[in-house]
Motif scaffolding. Structure first.
Motif, PDB file in Angstrom:
ATOM      1  N   ARG A  16       0.835  -1.198   0.000  1.00 13.53           N
ATOM      2  CA  ARG A  16       0.000   0.000   0.000  1.00 13.53           C
ATOM      3  C   ARG A  16       0.873   1.253   0.000  1.00 13.53           C
ATOM      4  O   ARG A  16       0.619   2.211  -0.732  1.00 13.53           O
ATOM      5  CB  ARG A  16      -0.935   0.020   1.209  1.00 13.53           C
ATOM      6  CG  ARG A  16      -2.156  -0.878   1.067  1.00 13.53           C
ATOM      7  CD  ARG A  16      -3.189  -0.574   2.142  1.00 13.53           C
ATOM      8  NE  ARG A  16      -2.658  -0.749   3.496  1.00 13.53           N
ATOM      9  CZ  ARG A  16      -2.689  -1.881   4.187  1.00 13.53           C
ATOM     10  NH1 ARG A  16      -3.249  -2.954   3.656  1.00 13.53           N
ATOM     11  NH2 ARG A  16      -2.198  -1.945   5.402  1.00 13.53           N
ATOM     12  N   GLU A  17       1.914   1.237   0.812  1.00 15.88           N
ATOM     13  CA  GLU A  17       2.816   2.381   0.895  1.00 15.88           C
ATOM     14  C   GLU A  17       3.544   2.605  -0.437  1.00 15.88           C
ATOM     15  O   GLU A  17       3.720   3.739  -0.877  1.00 15.88           O
ATOM     16  CB  GLU A  17       3.832   2.162   2.021  1.00 15.88           C
ATOM     17  CG  GLU A  17       4.650   3.393   2.336  1.00 15.88           C
ATOM     18  CD  GLU A  17       5.539   3.194   3.557  1.00 15.88           C
ATOM     19  OE1 GLU A  17       6.541   3.920   3.638  1.00 15.88           O
ATOM     20  OE2 GLU A  17       5.235   2.330   4.401  1.00 15.88           O
ATOM     21  N   ILE A  18       3.941   1.525  -1.086  1.00 16.42           N
ATOM     22  CA  ILE A  18       4.602   1.627  -2.391  1.00 16.42           C
ATOM     23  C   ILE A  18       3.663   2.265  -3.412  1.00 16.42           C
ATOM     24  O   ILE A  18       4.060   3.165  -4.160  1.00 16.42           O
ATOM     25  CB  ILE A  18       5.083   0.234  -2.864  1.00 16.42           C
ATOM     26  CG1 ILE A  18       6.270  -0.226  -2.020  1.00 16.42           C
ATOM     27  CG2 ILE A  18       5.438   0.250  -4.353  1.00 16.42           C
ATOM     28  CD1 ILE A  18       6.655  -1.680  -2.234  1.00 16.42           C
ATOM     29  N   GLU A  19       2.420   1.815  -3.444  1.00 13.22           N
ATOM     30  CA  GLU A  19       1.444   2.363  -4.390  1.00 13.22           C
ATOM     31  C   GLU A  19       1.210   3.851  -4.128  1.00 13.22           C
ATOM     32  O   GLU A  19       1.157   4.650  -5.061  1.00 13.22           O
ATOM     33  CB  GLU A  19       0.121   1.594  -4.330  1.00 13.22           C
ATOM     34  CG  GLU A  19       0.154   0.281  -5.056  1.00 13.22           C
ATOM     35  CD  GLU A  19       0.532   0.418  -6.518  1.00 13.22           C
ATOM     36  OE1 GLU A  19      -0.037   1.278  -7.228  1.00 13.22           O
ATOM     37  OE2 GLU A  19       1.415  -0.327  -6.967  1.00 13.22           O
ATOM     38  N   LEU A  20       1.050   4.222  -2.873  1.00 14.86           N
ATOM     39  CA  LEU A  20       0.837   5.632  -2.546  1.00 14.86           C
ATOM     40  C   LEU A  20       2.037   6.472  -2.955  1.00 14.86           C
ATOM     41  O   LEU A  20       1.889   7.577  -3.494  1.00 14.86           O
ATOM     42  CB  LEU A  20       0.557   5.799  -1.044  1.00 14.86           C
ATOM     43  CG  LEU A  20      -0.794   5.281  -0.562  1.00 14.86           C
ATOM     44  CD1 LEU A  20      -0.886   5.363   0.960  1.00 14.86           C
ATOM     45  CD2 LEU A  20      -1.917   6.083  -1.186  1.00 14.86           C
ATOM     46  N   THR A  21       3.234   5.969  -2.732  1.00 17.03           N
ATOM     47  CA  THR A  21       4.450   6.694  -3.093  1.00 17.03           C
ATOM     48  C   THR A  21       4.557   6.842  -4.611  1.00 17.03           C
ATOM     49  O   THR A  21       4.907   7.915  -5.112  1.00 17.03           O
ATOM     50  CB  THR A  21       5.694   5.974  -2.535  1.00 17.03           C
ATOM     51  OG1 THR A  21       5.557   5.861  -1.123  1.00 17.03           O
ATOM     52  CG2 THR A  21       6.961   6.726  -2.852  1.00 17.03           C
ATOM     53  N   LYS A  22       4.218   5.777  -5.347  1.00 14.39           N
ATOM     54  CA  LYS A  22       4.248   5.846  -6.809  1.00 14.39           C
ATOM     55  C   LYS A  22       3.279   6.913  -7.311  1.00 14.39           C
ATOM     56  O   LYS A  22       3.621   7.718  -8.176  1.00 14.39           O
ATOM     57  CB  LYS A  22       3.868   4.494  -7.424  1.00 14.39           C
ATOM     58  CG  LYS A  22       4.964   3.473  -7.430  1.00 14.39           C
ATOM     59  CD  LYS A  22       4.459   2.196  -8.109  1.00 14.39           C
ATOM     60  CE  LYS A  22       5.498   1.114  -8.139  1.00 14.39           C
ATOM     61  NZ  LYS A  22       4.979  -0.119  -8.783  1.00 14.39           N
ATOM     62  N   LYS A  23       2.058   6.918  -6.774  1.00 16.76           N
ATOM     63  CA  LYS A  23       1.050   7.892  -7.196  1.00 16.76           C
ATOM     64  C   LYS A  23       1.497   9.311  -6.880  1.00 16.76           C
ATOM     65  O   LYS A  23       1.343  10.222  -7.693  1.00 16.76           O
ATOM     66  CB  LYS A  23      -0.297   7.589  -6.532  1.00 16.76           C
ATOM     67  CG  LYS A  23      -0.990   6.375  -7.101  1.00 16.76           C
ATOM     68  CD  LYS A  23      -2.309   6.128  -6.412  1.00 16.76           C
ATOM     69  CE  LYS A  23      -2.971   4.872  -6.950  1.00 16.76           C
ATOM     70  NZ  LYS A  23      -4.263   4.604  -6.286  1.00 16.76           N
ATOM     71  N   ARG A  24       2.049   9.505  -5.680  1.00 14.88           N
ATOM     72  CA  ARG A  24       2.491  10.836  -5.275  1.00 14.88           C
ATOM     73  C   ARG A  24       3.646  11.308  -6.163  1.00 14.88           C
ATOM     74  O   ARG A  24       3.649  12.432  -6.655  1.00 14.88           O
ATOM     75  CB  ARG A  24       2.907  10.836  -3.806  1.00 14.88           C
ATOM     76  CG  ARG A  24       3.278  12.207  -3.282  1.00 14.88           C
ATOM     77  CD  ARG A  24       3.669  12.213  -1.806  1.00 14.88           C
ATOM     78  NE  ARG A  24       4.847  11.380  -1.571  1.00 14.88           N
ATOM     79  CZ  ARG A  24       4.854  10.274  -0.840  1.00 14.88           C
ATOM     80  NH1 ARG A  24       3.757   9.871  -0.249  1.00 14.88           N
ATOM     81  NH2 ARG A  24       5.966   9.581  -0.678  1.00 14.88           N
ATOM     82  N   ALA A  29       5.780  14.626 -10.625  1.00 14.21           N
ATOM     83  CA  ALA A  29       6.477  14.698 -11.906  1.00 14.21           C
ATOM     84  C   ALA A  29       5.605  15.383 -12.953  1.00 14.21           C
ATOM     85  O   ALA A  29       6.091  16.230 -13.718  1.00 14.21           O
ATOM     86  CB  ALA A  29       6.872  13.297 -12.368  1.00 14.21           C
ATOM     87  N   ILE A  30       4.331  15.044 -12.979  1.00 15.91           N
ATOM     88  CA  ILE A  30       3.410  15.672 -13.932  1.00 15.91           C
ATOM     89  C   ILE A  30       3.318  17.167 -13.661  1.00 15.91           C
ATOM     90  O   ILE A  30       3.334  17.984 -14.589  1.00 15.91           O
ATOM     91  CB  ILE A  30       2.025  14.995 -13.884  1.00 15.91           C
ATOM     92  CG1 ILE A  30       2.121  13.586 -14.475  1.00 15.91           C
ATOM     93  CG2 ILE A  30       0.982  15.822 -14.621  1.00 15.91           C
ATOM     94  CD1 ILE A  30       0.869  12.749 -14.285  1.00 15.91           C
TER      95      ILE A  30
END
Length: 101
Positions: A16-24, A29-30
């Motif tokens: 879950r933490e990995i997914e949140l970090t990827k999204k953030r 970046a965008i």
């Protein structure tokens, strides 16, 4: 030593933490890219990218028929393998031009 259940719980929490970090990180970046594009007045075309368009399948239409059997109404676009009705007619001595629309 941790039990299997504890390890699985830790694994889920990490995922879950990995997914949140990827999204953030992706959102950041965008935002950076958009800010730089606005600062320099760049467009997608300047970057050499293509604008999003309809899918290739949606943009492809059905190909118009080029050959038609007047007796049955069956048609063929002239692409791909010849249909069986046309093969049979050609074998019976008819010409391809007899079916041309």
């Amino acid at each position: 030593m941790a039990t299997l259940q504890e390890l699985l719980t830790q694994k889920e929490a990490l995922e879950r933490e990995i997914e949140l970090t990827k999204k953030r990180d992706r959102a950041e970046a965008i935002a950076k890219v958009r800010a730089l594009m606005a600062e320099y007045g760049l467009t997608l075309a300047d970057l050499g990218g293509k604008l999003p368009s309809a899918s290739k399948e949606a943009s492809r239409g059905k190909v118009a028929a080029k050959y038609r059997d007047a007796a049955t109404g069956q048609t063929w676009s002239g692409r791909g393998l010849q249909p069986n009705w046309l093969k049979a007619a050609l074998a019976a001595g008819r010409k391809l031009d007899d079916f041309k629309l």
